[in-house]
Design a protein around this motif. Structure first.
Motif, PDB file in Angstrom:
ATOM      1  N   VAL A   1     -11.410   9.867  -6.975  1.00  0.00           N
ATOM      2  CA  VAL A   1     -11.730  10.116  -5.333  1.00  0.00           C
ATOM      3  C   VAL A   1     -10.320   9.631  -4.712  1.00  0.00           C
ATOM      4  O   VAL A   1     -10.139   8.407  -4.299  1.00  0.00           O
ATOM      5  N   LEU A   2      -9.583  10.467  -4.650  1.00  0.00           N
ATOM      6  CA  LEU A   2      -8.031  10.191  -4.265  1.00  0.00           C
ATOM      7  C   LEU A   2      -7.840   9.500  -2.743  1.00  0.00           C
ATOM      8  O   LEU A   2      -7.220   8.656  -2.813  1.00  0.00           O
ATOM      9  N   GLY A   3      -8.838  10.064  -1.944  1.00  0.00           N
ATOM     10  CA  GLY A   3      -8.541   9.515  -0.601  1.00  0.00           C
ATOM     11  C   GLY A   3      -8.872   8.031  -0.640  1.00  0.00           C
ATOM     12  O   GLY A   3      -8.126   7.362   0.000  1.00  0.00           O
ATOM     13  N   LEU A   4      -9.960   7.697  -1.086  1.00  0.00           N
ATOM     14  CA  LEU A   4     -10.392   6.279  -1.260  1.00  0.00           C
ATOM     15  C   LEU A   4      -9.584   5.432  -2.353  1.00  0.00           C
ATOM     16  O   LEU A   4      -9.181   4.344  -1.649  1.00  0.00           O
ATOM     17  N   GLN A   5      -8.786   5.999  -3.197  1.00  0.00           N
ATOM     18  CA  GLN A   5      -7.839   5.169  -4.052  1.00  0.00           C
ATOM     19  C   GLN A   5      -6.726   4.802  -3.331  1.00  0.00           C
ATOM     20  O   GLN A   5      -6.203   3.794  -3.329  1.00  0.00           O
ATOM     21  N   GLN A   6      -6.313   5.937  -2.297  1.00  0.00           N
ATOM     22  CA  GLN A   6      -4.818   5.695  -1.745  1.00  0.00           C
ATOM     23  C   GLN A   6      -5.274   4.894  -0.651  1.00  0.00           C
ATOM     24  O   GLN A   6      -4.648   3.940  -0.095  1.00  0.00           O
ATOM     25  N   GLY A   7      -6.386   4.876  -0.020  1.00  0.00           N
ATOM     26  CA  GLY A   7      -6.754   3.840   1.190  1.00  0.00           C
ATOM     27  C   GLY A   7      -7.055   2.595   0.674  1.00  0.00           C
ATOM     28  O   GLY A   7      -6.494   1.627   1.519  1.00  0.00           O
ATOM     29  N   LEU A   8      -7.438   2.392  -0.530  1.00  0.00           N
ATOM     30  CA  LEU A   8      -7.726   1.049  -1.070  1.00  0.00           C
ATOM     31  C   LEU A   8      -6.280   0.401  -1.445  1.00  0.00           C
ATOM     32  O   LEU A   8      -6.039  -1.057  -1.182  1.00  0.00           O
ATOM     33  N   THR A   9      -5.287   1.292  -1.994  1.00  0.00           N
ATOM     34  CA  THR A   9      -4.009   0.640  -2.335  1.00  0.00           C
ATOM     35  C   THR A   9      -3.411   0.324  -0.979  1.00  0.00           C
ATOM     36  O   THR A   9      -2.853  -0.657  -1.200  1.00  0.00           O
ATOM     37  N   GLN A  10      -3.632   1.006   0.228  1.00  0.00           N
ATOM     38  CA  GLN A  10      -3.014   0.405   1.267  1.00  0.00           C
ATOM     39  C   GLN A  10      -3.389  -0.665   1.869  1.00  0.00           C
ATOM     40  O   GLN A  10      -2.911  -1.690   2.267  1.00  0.00           O
TER      41      GLN A  10
ATOM     42  N   LEU B   1       1.030  -0.397  -5.806  1.00  0.00           N
ATOM     43  CA  LEU B   1       0.228  -1.626  -5.686  1.00  0.00           C
ATOM     44  C   LEU B   1       1.001  -2.554  -6.678  1.00  0.00           C
ATOM     45  O   LEU B   1       1.060  -3.797  -6.139  1.00  0.00           O
ATOM     46  N   ARG B   2       1.500  -1.978  -7.855  1.00  0.00           N
ATOM     47  CA  ARG B   2       2.190  -3.277  -8.834  1.00  0.00           C
ATOM     48  C   ARG B   2       3.356  -3.570  -8.013  1.00  0.00           C
ATOM     49  O   ARG B   2       3.677  -4.729  -8.227  1.00  0.00           O
ATOM     50  N   ASP B   3       4.236  -2.864  -7.432  1.00  0.00           N
ATOM     51  CA  ASP B   3       5.569  -3.256  -7.228  1.00  0.00           C
ATOM     52  C   ASP B   3       5.248  -4.132  -5.725  1.00  0.00           C
ATOM     53  O   ASP B   3       6.204  -4.946  -5.492  1.00  0.00           O
ATOM     54  N   SER B   4       4.195  -3.685  -5.138  1.00  0.00           N
ATOM     55  CA  SER B   4       4.077  -4.565  -3.770  1.00  0.00           C
ATOM     56  C   SER B   4       3.503  -5.993  -4.060  1.00  0.00           C
ATOM     57  O   SER B   4       3.946  -7.024  -3.437  1.00  0.00           O
ATOM     58  N   CYS B   5       2.592  -6.048  -5.086  1.00  0.00           N
ATOM     59  CA  CYS B   5       2.382  -7.546  -5.376  1.00  0.00           C
ATOM     60  C   CYS B   5       3.495  -8.186  -6.127  1.00  0.00           C
ATOM     61  O   CYS B   5       3.662  -9.384  -5.805  1.00  0.00           O
ATOM     62  N   LEU B   6       4.278  -7.591  -6.855  1.00  0.00           N
ATOM     63  CA  LEU B   6       5.287  -8.332  -7.540  1.00  0.00           C
ATOM     64  C   LEU B   6       6.528  -8.849  -6.351  1.00  0.00           C
ATOM     65  O   LEU B   6       7.113  -9.758  -6.619  1.00  0.00           O
ATOM     66  N   GLN B   7       6.611  -7.727  -5.409  1.00  0.00           N
ATOM     67  CA  GLN B   7       7.517  -7.981  -4.547  1.00  0.00           C
ATOM     68  C   GLN B   7       7.101  -9.373  -3.532  1.00  0.00           C
ATOM     69  O   GLN B   7       7.847 -10.112  -3.353  1.00  0.00           O
ATOM     70  N   TYR B   8       5.725  -9.337  -3.339  1.00  0.00           N
ATOM     71  CA  TYR B   8       5.329 -10.372  -2.410  1.00  0.00           C
ATOM     72  C   TYR B   8       5.280 -11.775  -3.258  1.00  0.00           C
ATOM     73  O   TYR B   8       5.737 -12.609  -2.489  1.00  0.00           O
TER      74      TYR B   8
END
Length: 487
Positions: A156-165, A195-202
C-alpha cells in the motif's frame, strides 16, 4: 472457471455498490464549490459528498454489511484470532498483494484469508484495514513502525510513503526508551532509504543529547559503526564520545573485533595530551584494548608535540584522526541567540583555538560574525553617494545570510584553512534539535539554501523560540598539507 469467477466478482461489486447506496441515501448535505478555469472564465460546479462517503465506508467496514471475505489475523503462540469482515473489491483496489491472495482464494472456493502477523502488527491491523476503506488513520508514535511494516508487506504505497514522512517528522519526539535507533534498524530491514538516512542524520546531528539518553546503550553495533566514522557528529568534545563508548562496550560486551573497530574510530588527536594521559592511566577499556589503538595514540602524541606542518613532512597523517568533528565546546565556536532575527543586521565577535594541535593550543583567532535577515547579492547597477562616488546597490529584501571573517590576519594562519560550520536549531514539541548544518568558508551565501525553510517572518516558525533564532557557529581549522588529497 474464469467466466464463473468473473460473474461472481460482478455480483459482489453490484452488492457492494447497493450497500453503499443504501448507506448514503439523502443523509449527507451537499457542499457546493465553484472551480474556475485558468483563463478566468466560469468553471463547472461540483457537489461534494466525499466526507460523507468516507464516513459511510467506515460504517460499512465496522458493520460488515455485504462482506464477502473474512480476514483471520493470527499471531504466533496466541490462542486468540482476530476476525475482520471485509470486501474483496476494496481490498483489491488498494493492495495488489490482497488482489493476488483473493484471486487464489476464489480458485480454492474459500471464504476466508488466513493472515500471519506479528503481535505488534496484529494489534494495529484494524487501523490498517480502516485506511484501505477511508484513506486515513490516527496513530500513536509506537504504532508507526508496525503500520509501516503492514503497508510494506501488502504494498500500500500511499500509506507507506505517508508513514515514512510521519516518522521522519517525529524523530525528535520524546519516548520512554527512544525510538530512532529502532526505526533505523527497521528501515534497513525494510529497504526504506529515506527513513534510514533521516534516522542516521538525526542521531549524528544530535548525538550529544543521544549519548545522555537511555537509547544510547541499546543501539546495535551496526548502527554504532555507521555513526563513529562521521565528521558531522555534533558533540561537546571527542572525550564525551569516548566516555559514552566506554559505557556502550561495558553494557553490551561486544566481540573483540567490534570493540577494536569502535575504539579505532575515536579521534584521539582531537583530545589534549592531558586527557590522553588520563585515559591511559584510568580507562579499563583502553587498558584492555590498548594494543589495538597503540599506533593511533602514538600518532596523536606526535601531532601535539610538533608543528603539524613539520610533522607532515615525515609522516603520512592524511586521515580522519586529524579532522575535527562538530564540537560544541567554546574552544571551537560560539552559541548565538539572535533576538528578533528579522529586525536588522546583527554582529558579534568570538575567539577560537588556532588549531587542534597542542602546538597551537595557546594561540587564539578572533572572529567577527555578521547576520543579516535580508542579505542579497550586490547588484551590478551602481548608485550615487553623497561624495559623488558610486557603489553597487543592495536589494532591500533578501534571504538570511551569515558572514564569519577573522578580525586580523596573522602569519600563524599560513598552512591553515578555516572551514565554518553553522548549526541551526529548531523547536519540536518544545525540544531544541539541530535541524540543519551548513558548511562554508566565508559566507553562507555559498549555500543557496541557507535558512530557506525557516521562514523567519512567520510567527509560528519552528526556528524562532521566544523571539530568538538559535545558531551555533563552529570554526574547523584544517591543516592544508594534512588534508590535501594524494596525487
Amino acid at each position: 472457471m474464469l467466466k464463473q469467477n468473473t460473474a461472481r466478482a460482478q455480483i459482489r461489486v453490484r452488492m457492494l455498490l447497493l450497500a453503499l447506496c443504501c448507506h448514503l441515501g439523502p443523509a449527507a448535505a451537499g457542499v457546493l464549490k465553484v472551480e474556475r478555469t485558468p483563463d478566468g472564465g466560469g468553471g463547472g460546479d461540483t457537489i461534494s459528498h466525499s466526507a460523507a462517503l468516507v464516513w459511510h465506508l467506515e460504517a460499512l467496514m465496522a458493520q460488515g454489511d455485504s462482506s464477502d471475505v473474512s480476514l483471520r489475523v493470527e499471531t504466533p503462540n496466541a490462542e486468540e484470532v482476530k476476525v475482520i469482515q471485509a470486501h474483496s473489491l476494496l481490498l483489491s483496489l488498494q493492495s495488489s498483494v490482497f488482489a493476488d491472495m483473493l484471486l487464489s482464494r476464489n480458485n480454492n472456493n474459500s471464504s476466508s484469508l488466513v493472515l500471519k502477523e506479528s503481535p505488534d502488527c496484529a494489534a494495529v491491523f484494524d487501523k490498517f484495514i480502516r485506511y484501505l476503506y477511508c484513506g486515513e488513520l490516527s496513530l500513536h508514535l509506537e504504532q508507526a513502525m508496525p503500520l509501516h511494516r503492514l503497508a510494506t508487506k501488502y504494498r500500500v504505497l500511499g500509506l507507506q510513503q505517508g508513514l515514512t514522512q510521519y516518522m521522519t517528522q517525529n524523530l525528535a519526539r520524546d519516548s520512554p526508551l527512544g525510538h530512532v535507533a529502532g526505526w533505523y534498524e527497521y528501515a534497513l530491514q525494510a529497504g526504506d532509504v529515506t527513513l534510514r538516512d533521516s534516522c542516521l542524520q538525526y542521531l549524528a546531528w544530535n548525538l550529544s543529547s543521544v549519548l545522555r539518553s537511555g537509547e544510547w546503550s541499546v543501539i546495535s553495533s551496526r548502527l554504532l559503526m555507521s555513526l563513529l566514522p562521521r565528521s558531522d557528529l555534533v558533540l561537546q568534545s571527542e572525550m564525551e564520545l569516548f566516555a559514552a563508548l566506554e559505557v556502550w562496550i561495558v553494557q553490551n560486551d561486544p566481540d573483540g573485533l567490534t570493540a577494536e573497530n569502535a575504539l579505532r574510530a575515536v579521534r584521539y588527536a582531537m583530545m589534549p595530551p592531558r586527557e590522553l594521559f588520563r585515559l591511559q592511566t584510568q580507562s579499563s577499556i583502553l587498558a584492555r584494548y590498548q594494543e589495538s589503538v597503540r599506533d593511533l595514540l602514538y600518532m596523536s602524541y606526535q601531532f601535539h608535540s610538533a608543528s603539524p606542518l613539520q610533522m607532515a613532512k615525515f609522516f603520512d597523517v592524511n586521515c580522519s584522526l586529524f579532522m575535527p568533528r562538530n564540537y560544541l565546546s567554546p574552544v571551537w565556536g560560539f552559541s548565538w541567540n539572535i533576538n528578533n532575527p528579522t529586525r536588522d543586521d546583527r554582529s558579534t565577535s568570538f575567539q577560537t583555538q588556532l588549531g587542534p594541535s597542542g602546538h597551537d593550543a595557546s594561540k587564539r583567532v578572533t572572529w567577527n560574525g555578521l547576520f543579516s535577515p535580508r542579505w542579497a547579492a550586490l547588484s551590478s547597477k551602481p548608485t550615487n553617494t553623497d561624495a559623488g562616488t558610486t557603489q553597487p546597490s543592495r536589494v532591500e529584501r533578501g534571504r538570511p545570510r551569515l558572514i564569519v571573517t577573522p578580525a586580523t590576519s596573522s602569519a600563524d594562519f599560513a598552512g591553515v584553512n578555516f572551514q565554518k560550520t553553522v548549526l541551526v536549531m529548531a523547536q519540536h514539541k518544545g525540544k531544541a534539535v539541530v535541524r540543519h548544518i551548513y558548511n562554508f568558508y566565508q559566507s553562507t551565501e555559498e549555500n543557496e539554501d541557507f535558512l530557506e525553510e525557516a521562514d523567519l517572518y512567520r510567527k509560528t516558525s519552528d526556528y524562532v523560540a521566544d523571539g530568538s533564532l538559535s545558531i551555533h557557529i563552529i570554526v574547523k581549522p584544517l591543516y592544508q598539507t594534512l588534508t590535501a588529497s594524494k596525487k
